[in-house]
Motif scaffolding. Structure first.
Motif, short mmCIF file in Angstrom:
data_model
loop_
_atom_site.label_atom_id
_atom_site.label_comp_id
_atom_site.label_asym_id
_atom_site.label_seq_id
_atom_site.Cartn_x
_atom_site.Cartn_y
_atom_site.Cartn_z
N LYS A 1 0.83 -1.21 0.00
CA LYS A 1 0.00 0.00 0.00
C LYS A 1 0.86 1.26 0.00
CE LYS A 1 -4.05 -1.88 2.43
NZ LYS A 1 -4.87 -1.78 3.68
N ALA A 2 2.05 1.15 0.64
CA ALA A 2 2.95 2.31 0.74
C ALA A 2 3.86 2.43 -0.46
CB ALA A 2 3.78 2.21 2.02
N GLY A 3 3.64 1.61 -1.49
CA GLY A 3 4.45 1.69 -2.69
C GLY A 3 5.89 1.29 -2.48
N GLY A 4 6.13 0.40 -1.52
CA GLY A 4 7.47 -0.08 -1.26
C GLY A 4 8.27 0.76 -0.28
N ASP A 5 7.67 1.80 0.27
CA ASP A 5 8.35 2.66 1.25
C ASP A 5 8.19 2.03 2.64
OD1 ASP A 5 8.94 4.69 3.19
OD2 ASP A 5 8.69 6.20 1.63
N ALA A 6 9.29 1.47 3.15
CA ALA A 6 9.24 0.74 4.42
C ALA A 6 8.83 1.65 5.59
CB ALA A 6 10.58 0.09 4.71
N GLN A 7 9.31 2.90 5.61
CA GLN A 7 8.99 3.78 6.73
C GLN A 7 7.50 4.14 6.74
OE1 GLN A 7 11.15 4.66 9.32
NE2 GLN A 7 9.13 5.15 10.15
N LEU A 8 6.94 4.39 5.57
CA LEU A 8 5.50 4.66 5.51
C LEU A 8 4.70 3.45 5.96
CD1 LEU A 8 5.03 6.66 2.16
CD2 LEU A 8 4.90 7.52 4.52
N ILE B 1 5.74 1.17 8.11
CA ILE B 1 5.90 1.07 9.56
C ILE B 1 4.97 2.04 10.27
CG2 ILE B 1 7.50 1.60 11.46
CD1 ILE B 1 9.73 0.38 9.69
N ASP B 2 4.88 3.26 9.77
CA ASP B 2 3.97 4.25 10.37
C ASP B 2 2.53 3.75 10.32
OD1 ASP B 2 6.15 5.88 10.76
OD2 ASP B 2 5.77 7.14 9.00
N ALA B 3 2.16 3.12 9.21
CA ALA B 3 0.80 2.59 9.07
C ALA B 3 0.56 1.44 10.04
CB ALA B 3 0.56 2.13 7.63
N VAL B 4 1.57 0.59 10.21
CA VAL B 4 1.46 -0.54 11.14
C VAL B 4 1.25 -0.03 12.56
CG1 VAL B 4 2.82 -2.36 12.28
CG2 VAL B 4 2.74 -2.24 9.78
N ILE B 5 2.01 0.98 12.96
CA ILE B 5 1.88 1.53 14.31
C ILE B 5 0.50 2.13 14.50
CG2 ILE B 5 2.72 3.31 15.90
CD1 ILE B 5 5.52 2.88 14.68
N ILE C 1 7.25 -4.54 12.36
CA ILE C 1 8.30 -3.53 12.19
C ILE C 1 9.64 -4.22 11.91
CG2 ILE C 1 9.65 -1.75 13.37
CD1 ILE C 1 7.04 -0.99 14.85
N ALA C 2 9.94 -5.26 12.68
CA ALA C 2 11.19 -5.99 12.48
C ALA C 2 11.26 -6.59 11.08
CB ALA C 2 11.31 -7.09 13.53
N HIS C 3 10.17 -7.14 10.63
CA HIS C 3 10.13 -7.73 9.28
C HIS C 3 10.38 -6.66 8.22
CE1 HIS C 3 8.96 -10.29 5.96
NE2 HIS C 3 8.01 -9.44 5.60
N LEU C 4 9.77 -5.51 8.38
CA LEU C 4 9.94 -4.41 7.41
C LEU C 4 11.36 -3.85 7.43
CD1 LEU C 4 6.51 -2.64 7.97
CD2 LEU C 4 7.30 -3.64 5.81
N ARG C 5 12.07 -4.07 8.52
CA ARG C 5 13.45 -3.61 8.62
C ARG C 5 14.45 -4.68 8.19
NH1 ARG C 5 13.35 1.06 11.98
NH2 ARG C 5 12.28 2.53 10.61
N TYR D 1 1.49 3.01 21.30
CA TYR D 1 2.19 4.06 20.55
C TYR D 1 3.65 4.18 20.99
CZ TYR D 1 3.88 8.80 19.66
OH TYR D 1 4.66 9.88 19.32
N ARG D 2 3.87 4.19 22.31
CA ARG D 2 5.23 4.34 22.82
C ARG D 2 6.11 3.15 22.43
NH1 ARG D 2 5.91 7.93 27.07
NH2 ARG D 2 8.11 7.45 26.75
N ILE D 3 5.54 1.96 22.49
CA ILE D 3 6.30 0.77 22.13
C ILE D 3 6.59 0.76 20.63
CG2 ILE D 3 6.13 -1.76 21.91
CD1 ILE D 3 4.66 -1.69 24.63
N GLY D 4 5.62 1.15 19.83
CA GLY D 4 5.84 1.22 18.39
C GLY D 4 6.95 2.20 18.02
N GLU D 5 6.94 3.36 18.65
CA GLU D 5 7.98 4.36 18.40
C GLU D 5 9.36 3.85 18.82
OE1 GLU D 5 7.57 7.78 17.07
OE2 GLU D 5 5.95 6.53 16.30
N TYR D 6 9.39 3.12 19.94
CA TYR D 6 10.67 2.59 20.42
C TYR D 6 11.20 1.50 19.48
CZ TYR D 6 14.09 0.27 23.41
OH TYR D 6 15.25 -0.29 23.91
#
Length: 231
Positions: free
Chosen positions: A55-62, A64-68, A112-116, A211-216
């Motif tokens: 959905k994010a067009g291959g942008d891992a950070q986007l 991750i933000d959506a997952v959080i 998040i780990a998988h996306l990284r 939210y805090r755990i996702g950011e960490y």
């Protein structure tokens, strides 16, 4: 989510009450299996992460933000549902909430780990995933007290898997989850005459902690760069 909670709630509550590291490790292993592999209509971390990446067009950070964001909403909903009823439902709602929030947060961190670029089948990565569930303050405090030897990143990239460390982390995480839920319940006691308000408080606390755990996890699990194999 309710089906997932019921699946492991019966084993989570006794193990959490005993605080036995071996029992806690077994319980979190069940939680991780559900979070990573999925259960019935509850998709696992890899499938969820890949869907968000597309959905994010291959942008891992986007992605991750959506997952959080998605898991903050999930945590809020399950926290609200299991907090309604106040003291009357406490003996039943506590294990269900403990299980629900553990599965939600574990799946979020695993995604998040998988996306990284981390391999979720690697036991070192799985230990790192549950370590992230302590949150930044929880990890920092334990590092200062030497009750935790190192960071999630160092655990995920360690030369070998340490089963003793895995049991230690599991015990710390189960204890932390119980402390958070117990603290939340103390706040809900004040609202016992207004049950729906208790649900709002419960959902808000679970959403914030997620939210805090996702950011960490986003900050800690940096992109894994695999070195090419030399000929």
């Amino acid at each position: 989510m309710a089906g997932v909670a019921r699946f492991v709630a019966s084993s989570l509550a006794p193990a959490a009450q005993r605080f036995a590291p071996q029992a806690a490790a077994g319980v979190l292993r069940q939680v991780l299996e559900i979070a990573i592999d999925g259960y019935q209509r509850f998709p696992g971390a890899e499938k969820l992460a890949d869907r968000q990446l597309a959905k994010a067009g291959g942008d891992a950070q986007l992605a991750i933000d959506a997952v959080i964001d998605q898991h903050i909403r999930l945590a809020g909903v399950q926290g609200f549902v299991t907090s309604i009823g106040g003291l009357v439902t406490l003996p039943v709602a506590l294990p269900a909430n403990l299980t629900g929030i553990a599965v939600v947060q574990a799946r979020m961190v695993a995604a998040i780990a998988h996306l990284r670029g981390y391999d979720l089948g690697d036991p070192r990565v799985r230990t790192a995933v549950i370590t992230c569930m302590l949150g930044e303050e929880g990890v920092t405090d334990r590092l200062k007290k030497s009750s935790l030897p190192t960071s999630p990143l160092a655990i995920a990239t360690a030369p070998v898997f340490d089963p003793e460390l895995d049991r230690l982390v599991a015990g710390e995480v189960v204890g932390e989850l119980i402390a958070r839920i117990s603290g939340k319940r103390m706040g809900i006691m004040v609202t016992r005459r207004i049950p729906l308000l208790g649900g709002v408080v419960g959902g808000g606390v679970d959403g914030w902690s997620t939210y805090r755990i996702g950011e960490y996890a986003d900050k800690s699990l940096v992109r894994r760069i695999r070195r090419p194999i030399e000929p």
